[in-house]
Design a protein around this motif. Structure first.
Motif, PDB file in Angstrom:
ATOM      1  N   LEU A 232       9.862 -22.350  13.057  1.00  8.33           N
ATOM      2  CA  LEU A 232      10.624 -23.015  12.008  1.00  8.33           C
ATOM      3  C   LEU A 232      10.603 -22.171  10.751  1.00  8.33           C
ATOM      4  N   GLN A 233      11.769 -22.071  10.129  1.00  9.62           N
ATOM      5  CA  GLN A 233      11.854 -21.241   8.933  1.00  9.62           C
ATOM      6  C   GLN A 233      10.920 -21.768   7.843  1.00  9.62           C
ATOM      7  N   SER A 234      10.323 -20.815   7.163  1.00 11.25           N
ATOM      8  CA  SER A 234       9.442 -21.162   6.044  1.00 11.25           C
ATOM      9  C   SER A 234       9.465 -20.007   5.060  1.00 11.25           C
ATOM     10  N   GLU A 235       8.772 -20.187   3.983  1.00 14.75           N
ATOM     11  CA  GLU A 235       8.709 -19.117   2.988  1.00 14.75           C
ATOM     12  C   GLU A 235       7.702 -18.042   3.383  1.00 14.75           C
ATOM     13  N   ASN A 237       6.247 -14.932   5.182  1.00 18.73           N
ATOM     14  CA  ASN A 237       6.740 -13.680   5.760  1.00 18.73           C
ATOM     15  C   ASN A 237       5.785 -13.265   6.873  1.00 18.73           C
ATOM     16  N   ILE A 238       6.290 -13.326   8.102  1.00 17.01           N
ATOM     17  CA  ILE A 238       5.421 -13.048   9.248  1.00 17.01           C
ATOM     18  C   ILE A 238       4.868 -11.626   9.225  1.00 17.01           C
ATOM     19  N   ALA A 239       5.636 -10.715   8.677  1.00 13.67           N
ATOM     20  CA  ALA A 239       5.170  -9.331   8.577  1.00 13.67           C
ATOM     21  C   ALA A 239       3.952  -9.238   7.653  1.00 13.67           C
ATOM     22  N   GLU A 240       3.949 -10.056   6.588  1.00 13.65           N
ATOM     23  CA  GLU A 240       2.801 -10.057   5.675  1.00 13.65           C
ATOM     24  C   GLU A 240       1.590 -10.716   6.330  1.00 13.65           C
ATOM     25  N   VAL A 241       1.843 -11.754   7.143  1.00 13.01           N
ATOM     26  CA  VAL A 241       0.749 -12.439   7.830  1.00 13.01           C
ATOM     27  C   VAL A 241       0.043 -11.504   8.805  1.00 13.01           C
ATOM     28  N   LEU A 242       0.835 -10.760   9.558  1.00  8.87           N
ATOM     29  CA  LEU A 242       0.273  -9.896  10.600  1.00  8.87           C
ATOM     30  C   LEU A 242      -0.102  -8.516  10.076  1.00  8.87           C
ATOM     31  N   GLY A 243       0.487  -8.125   8.965  1.00  9.77           N
ATOM     32  CA  GLY A 243       0.132  -6.840   8.363  1.00  9.77           C
ATOM     33  C   GLY A 243       0.374  -5.666   9.294  1.00  9.77           C
ATOM     34  N   ASP A 244      -0.558  -4.731   9.294  1.00 10.56           N
ATOM     35  CA  ASP A 244      -0.385  -3.527  10.117  1.00 10.56           C
ATOM     36  C   ASP A 244      -0.793  -3.732  11.572  1.00 10.56           C
TER      37      ASP A 244
END
Length: 306
Positions: A232-235, A237-244
């Motif tokens: 579900l869309q949210s504010e 950012n999955i890239a920030e959650v998972l990082g490198d």
């Protein structure tokens, strides 16, 4: 039980090596994919199985016995290069070829007419082969290949020249033959058909077997930790959650959902879900396995570079 075992088979034509220590096993009541690029050695192996030629070294075991000419009667072979007598009538030729496989004329006619009815081609019986299209001729050859009810079948590019409807017809018949007890070698370049039909495969390249095994096991062996996730869309950012720990390969928004395809660089699916659950509401989660076409291309390229 293995219906066919090929052990360290080698075949040379002068200085050219067609097969180099090839070993494989075909299980009873299964479809076995024999794969490889052109010139890999597949046809040489098929000719050896059919007793057309003999290996220079190595051995073959068929139904628990050393393979010999008597076993040809148990085999049905549909070659890639078709060969019907163009001037003969279809029914007359089909009966003749069935009798060469050991059927008496009455049994041959009875079985053939049943197959012609199943394929809705009864009106072709008295036509000459030259009046038929390539696809029509292939239907006849398929029927002639299976009419003596062999326990072992070899289909070499059986779908070549067929439209999608007839391809599906033949696929259904191949699976029916397997379910009725037949073991099948299926040689093709169509990897989608391999995934649909085959239980196990062997990949030959430049005369050597470079890969074999169960289809599902092979796809799992070559997976690359790629996942498709819908949440579900949210504010967040999955890239920030998972990082490198991840690489975003694709991302798209659909209505109130976000769909991403990622390569996870740290851990397995469980650890990925554990990282995501506190931050997003997951709707769908799927690991992406490589297709057999991707595995085929990768293995052939790696083997060519060696």
């Amino acid at each position: 039980m293995n219906v066919l075992e090929i052990n360290n088979v080698c075949k040379h034509y002068g200085e050219y090596t067609a097969l180099n220590n090839v070993s494989l096993m075909v299980k009873e009541q299964s479809v076995f994919g024999l794969l490889g690029p052109n010139g890999a050695g597949k046809t040489s192996l098929i000719r050896i199985i059919n007793q057309i030629t003999a290996p220079d070294s190595g051995s073959l075991t068929f139904m628990g016995e050393p393979m010999s000419s008597k076993h040809v009667a148990y085999i049905g072979y549909l070659p890639e290069e078709r060969g019907l007598y163009r001037k003969m009538k279809v029914g007359e030729q089909a009966v003749y070829l069935a009798m060469l496989k050991g059927l008496d004329k009455q049994t041959a006619e009875k079985r053939l007419k049943k197959w012609f009815e199943k394929f809705e081609i009864g009106s072709w019986w008295n036509k000459k082969v030259e009046e038929l299209s390539k696809g029509m001729q292939q239907k006849i050859q398929f029927i002639v290949t299976v009419v003596h009810e062999p326990k072992f079948l070899i289909f070499d590019e059986p779908f070549s020249g067929f439209d999608p409807i007839n391809v599906n017809l033949l696929k259904d018949e191949m699976l029916a033959l397997k379910n009725n007890g037949a073991s099948i070698i299926f040689s093709t370049h169509n990897m989608a058909s391999v995934e649909e039909l085959c239980d196990d495969i062997a990949l030959i390249n430049k005369s050597k077997k470079i890969l074999d095994g169960n289809i599902a096991d092979i796809k799992n062996r070559y997976k690359e930790n790629i996942f498709e996730i819908t949440y579900l869309q949210s504010e967040i950012n999955i890239a920030e959650v998972l990082g490198d720990t991840c690489t975003i390969l694709e991302s798209a928004n659909e209505k109130n959902r976000t769909c991403v395809k990622i390569k996870f660089l740290e851990g397995d699916s469980n650890s990925l879900i554990t990282k995501l659950l506190p931050h997003v509401s997951i709707c769908e989660f799927k690991e992406v396995l490589p297709s057999m076409e991707e595995v085929f291309i990768r293995q052939v390229k790696e083997n060519t570079l060696e």
